[in-house]
Design a protein around this motif. Structure first.
Motif, mmCIF file in Angstrom:
data_model
loop_
_atom_site.group_PDB
_atom_site.id
_atom_site.type_symbol
_atom_site.label_atom_id
_atom_site.label_comp_id
_atom_site.label_asym_id
_atom_site.label_seq_id
_atom_site.Cartn_x
_atom_site.Cartn_y
_atom_site.Cartn_z
ATOM 1 N N GLU A 68 -3.103 -4.531 -28.071
ATOM 2 C CA GLU A 68 -3.021 -5.239 -27.351
ATOM 3 C C GLU A 68 -1.636 -5.627 -26.817
ATOM 4 O O GLU A 68 -1.266 -6.141 -26.341
ATOM 5 N N THR A 69 -0.510 -5.881 -27.924
ATOM 6 C CA THR A 69 0.785 -6.461 -28.075
ATOM 7 C C THR A 69 1.724 -4.504 -28.198
ATOM 8 O O THR A 69 2.708 -4.512 -27.265
ATOM 9 N N ALA A 70 1.398 -3.589 -28.784
ATOM 10 C CA ALA A 70 1.823 -2.477 -28.642
ATOM 11 C C ALA A 70 2.242 -1.921 -27.205
ATOM 12 O O ALA A 70 2.928 -0.813 -26.780
ATOM 13 N N ALA A 71 0.429 -1.837 -26.866
ATOM 14 C CA ALA A 71 0.795 -0.944 -25.563
ATOM 15 C C ALA A 71 2.087 -1.533 -24.407
ATOM 16 O O ALA A 71 3.108 -0.523 -24.034
ATOM 17 N N PRO A 72 2.008 -2.982 -24.198
ATOM 18 C CA PRO A 72 3.158 -3.580 -23.387
ATOM 19 C C PRO A 72 4.466 -2.944 -24.029
ATOM 20 O O PRO A 72 5.341 -2.644 -22.878
ATOM 21 N N ALA A 73 5.077 -2.878 -25.398
ATOM 22 C CA ALA A 73 6.264 -2.875 -25.540
ATOM 23 C C ALA A 73 6.894 -1.283 -25.585
ATOM 24 O O ALA A 73 7.405 -1.322 -25.167
ATOM 25 N N LEU A 74 5.564 -0.511 -25.877
ATOM 26 C CA LEU A 74 6.111 1.215 -25.676
ATOM 27 C C LEU A 74 6.100 1.131 -24.207
ATOM 28 O O LEU A 74 7.462 1.963 -23.354
ATOM 29 N N ALA A 75 5.466 0.620 -23.129
ATOM 30 C CA ALA A 75 5.449 0.903 -21.041
ATOM 31 C C ALA A 75 6.998 0.369 -21.584
ATOM 32 O O ALA A 75 7.374 0.915 -20.171
ATOM 33 N N ALA A 76 6.912 -0.714 -21.405
ATOM 34 C CA ALA A 76 8.683 -1.595 -21.362
ATOM 35 C C ALA A 76 9.456 -0.238 -21.985
ATOM 36 O O ALA A 76 11.057 -0.352 -21.375
ATOM 37 N N SER A 77 9.273 -0.071 -23.349
ATOM 38 C CA SER A 77 10.830 0.808 -23.466
ATOM 39 C C SER A 77 10.949 1.764 -23.403
ATOM 40 O O SER A 77 11.363 2.541 -22.308
ATOM 41 N N TYR A 78 9.725 2.728 -22.813
ATOM 42 C CA TYR A 78 9.610 3.957 -21.893
ATOM 43 C C TYR A 78 10.785 3.557 -20.389
ATOM 44 O O TYR A 78 11.282 4.487 -20.098
ATOM 45 N N GLU A 79 9.846 2.474 -19.733
ATOM 46 C CA GLU A 79 10.707 2.403 -18.620
ATOM 47 C C GLU A 79 12.240 1.250 -18.317
ATOM 48 O O GLU A 79 12.972 2.279 -17.786
ATOM 49 N N ALA A 80 12.915 1.021 -20.507
ATOM 50 C CA ALA A 80 14.357 0.704 -20.137
ATOM 51 C C ALA A 80 14.692 2.166 -19.830
ATOM 52 O O ALA A 80 15.794 2.500 -19.564
ATOM 53 N N LEU A 81 13.869 3.354 -20.714
ATOM 54 C CA LEU A 81 15.140 4.578 -21.274
ATOM 55 C C LEU A 81 14.584 4.749 -19.667
ATOM 56 O O LEU A 81 15.827 5.607 -19.391
ATOM 57 N N ALA A 82 13.963 5.425 -18.899
ATOM 58 C CA ALA A 82 13.654 6.080 -18.059
ATOM 59 C C ALA A 82 14.905 4.844 -16.673
ATOM 60 O O ALA A 82 15.683 5.584 -16.172
ATOM 61 N N HIS A 83 15.164 4.131 -16.903
ATOM 62 C CA HIS A 83 15.965 3.436 -16.062
ATOM 63 C C HIS A 83 17.539 4.253 -16.538
ATOM 64 O O HIS A 83 18.704 4.084 -15.616
ATOM 65 N N ARG A 84 17.962 4.023 -17.951
ATOM 66 C CA ARG A 84 19.298 4.829 -18.811
ATOM 67 C C ARG A 84 19.372 5.593 -17.483
ATOM 68 O O ARG A 84 20.837 5.287 -17.361
ATOM 69 N N HIS A 85 18.391 6.985 -17.916
ATOM 70 C CA HIS A 85 18.502 7.967 -17.147
ATOM 71 C C HIS A 85 18.571 8.018 -15.869
ATOM 72 O O HIS A 85 18.909 9.335 -15.609
ATOM 73 N N SER A 86 18.423 7.175 -15.306
ATOM 74 C CA SER A 86 18.138 7.675 -13.549
ATOM 75 C C SER A 86 19.113 7.606 -13.263
ATOM 76 O O SER A 86 20.436 6.549 -13.365
ATOM 77 N N LEU A 143 9.893 -0.738 -33.915
ATOM 78 C CA LEU A 143 10.861 -1.534 -33.628
ATOM 79 C C LEU A 143 10.281 -1.365 -31.723
ATOM 80 O O LEU A 143 10.350 -2.257 -30.760
ATOM 81 N N ARG A 144 10.139 -0.360 -31.378
ATOM 82 C CA ARG A 144 9.328 -0.390 -30.170
ATOM 83 C C ARG A 144 7.664 -0.625 -29.770
ATOM 84 O O ARG A 144 7.992 -0.717 -28.722
ATOM 85 N N ILE A 145 7.463 -0.789 -30.958
ATOM 86 C CA ILE A 145 6.108 -2.056 -30.208
ATOM 87 C C ILE A 145 6.386 -3.036 -30.999
ATOM 88 O O ILE A 145 4.845 -3.834 -30.732
ATOM 89 N N GLY A 146 7.349 -3.836 -30.871
ATOM 90 C CA GLY A 146 7.358 -4.938 -31.504
ATOM 91 C C GLY A 146 7.980 -5.528 -33.055
ATOM 92 O O GLY A 146 6.918 -7.032 -33.118
ATOM 93 N N ILE A 147 7.662 -4.620 -33.872
ATOM 94 C CA ILE A 147 7.353 -5.253 -34.620
ATOM 95 C C ILE A 147 8.625 -4.558 -35.866
ATOM 96 O O ILE A 147 9.345 -4.353 -35.820
ATOM 97 N N LEU A 148 9.260 -5.833 -36.276
ATOM 98 C CA LEU A 148 10.231 -6.598 -36.941
ATOM 99 C C LEU A 148 10.288 -5.599 -37.820
ATOM 100 O O LEU A 148 10.185 -5.743 -39.293
ATOM 101 N N ALA A 149 11.334 -4.699 -38.003
ATOM 102 C CA ALA A 149 11.340 -3.139 -38.676
ATOM 103 C C ALA A 149 12.900 -2.783 -39.355
ATOM 104 O O ALA A 149 14.098 -2.397 -38.454
ATOM 105 N N HIS A 150 13.548 -2.431 -40.633
ATOM 106 C CA HIS A 150 14.988 -2.421 -40.659
ATOM 107 C C HIS A 150 15.000 -0.919 -41.567
ATOM 108 O O HIS A 150 14.493 -1.339 -42.666
ATOM 109 N N ALA A 151 15.917 -0.194 -41.166
ATOM 110 C CA ALA A 151 15.587 0.864 -42.598
ATOM 111 C C ALA A 151 16.912 0.454 -43.436
ATOM 112 O O ALA A 151 18.094 0.350 -42.659
#
Length: 310
Positions: free
Chosen positions: A288-306, A177-185
């Protein structure tokens, strides 16, 4: 609908593919021994426990040592992946040489009730390292590559697991999910089956079961398989029932089970290694899609804990 076949497509068991390297022999024994007959288990345990001694024996000598027959020795060799006993002896000699040189450590003792905590740490660390090494040595990279390709191109991915394997299923789902792929456990067996009915050829179903015989995991995989989805099994028993409905079989190893260390603990370690291999492979294929998705998730988490976000 795909044709149902007997046995998995993985190259880790039986006679398929090249014989395993000496370093992988102990892993093969640990993986396959539970599914062997008792007489074959005696042969397998003997060669894993004393590779140097058994390498010096003829097929008749090993049969006498283990109280079995020559035919049982040959069948065991073939089940472990060797064309015949001669090839097994060569592997045993190689394993013995590795152990003598220190490149293949001897098996340590089980954890005892009165072990000091330092010994517990050392034994657990060794078993974890051995489990990971065994899994890596026995993992069929062709099957792994095919599984990665299927996941990278999937429209939707459902992952099945119960108990300790459910935790591994959740780990794989959240990684994807963090790299933009629809997956469900899927942890609920009923929900797993009802969702599996909706899967089609562009979808992927992943079953995680160390025993290879967990009904609540096999049933949704069967349904997904019969509805045309690509199916993947992550299992410690490649000859188990789950492989019947798996297009791709990824075999895990496990450390020795003991009273204080149940199979669920060690199997989870090897399952997580396979999950990480799948995730990294998919991230590479979809960079090409995974790298931006990972960066966006890292940024979102960093903002949440700021502090500023509180």
């Amino acid at each position: 609908m795909k044709e149902i076949f007997t046995g998995g497509t993985g190259g880790n068991g039986g006679n398929g593919g090249a014989p395993p390297a000496p370093a992988a022999l102990a892993a093969k024994v640990r993986t396959l021994a539970p599914s062997m007959t008792r007489s074959m288990q005696r042969v397998a345990e003997a060669v894993a426990g004393d590779p140097a001694g058994c390498a010096a024996l003829t097929v008749t000598g090993l049969a006498e040592l283990t109280g079995t027959s020559e035919a049982t020795v040959v069948r065991t060799a073939r089940l472990l992946g060797y064309p015949g006993y001669r090839d097994l002896r060569l592997a045993l000699a190689g394993l013995a040489a590795q152990q003598q040189s220190g490149r293949a450590p001897a098996v340590t003792a089980d954890i005892a009730v009165d072990d000091p905590i330092a010994d517990v740490v050392a034994k657990l660390a060794y078993d974890e390292q051995q489990t990971l090494a065994d899994t890596a040595a026995g993992l069929d990279t062709a099957q792994l590559g095919a599984a990665v390709s299927a996941l990278a191109a999937a429209r939707r991915i459902d992952i099945y697991g119960v108990g300790a394997s459910a935790l591994v299923a959740q780990d794989l789902a959240q990684k994807l999910l963090r790299i933009g792929i629809l997956a469900h456990a899927m942890g609920d067996p009923h929900l797993s089956v009802t969702n599996a009915v909706l899967l089609r050829s562009k979808d992927v179903a992943v079953a995680i079961t160390h025993s290879g015989s967990t009904g609540d995991v096999i049933e949704p995989l069967r349904v997904a398989f019969e509805h045309g989805a690509t199916t993947i099994a992550i299992t410690g028993r490649p000859d188990g029932p789950v492989s019947q409905y798996a297009d791709h079989v990824l075999t895990t190893s496990t450390a020795r089970e003991s009273e204080l260390r149940p199979a669920a603990m060690s199997s989870r370690t090897s399952q997580l290694l396979v999950v990480d291999c799948l995730f990294v492979g998919v991230a590479q294929r979809t960079y090409e899609t995974a790298a931006p998705a990972l960066a966006a998730s890292y940024e979102a988490l960093a903002h949440r804990h700021s502090p500023r976000s509180r």
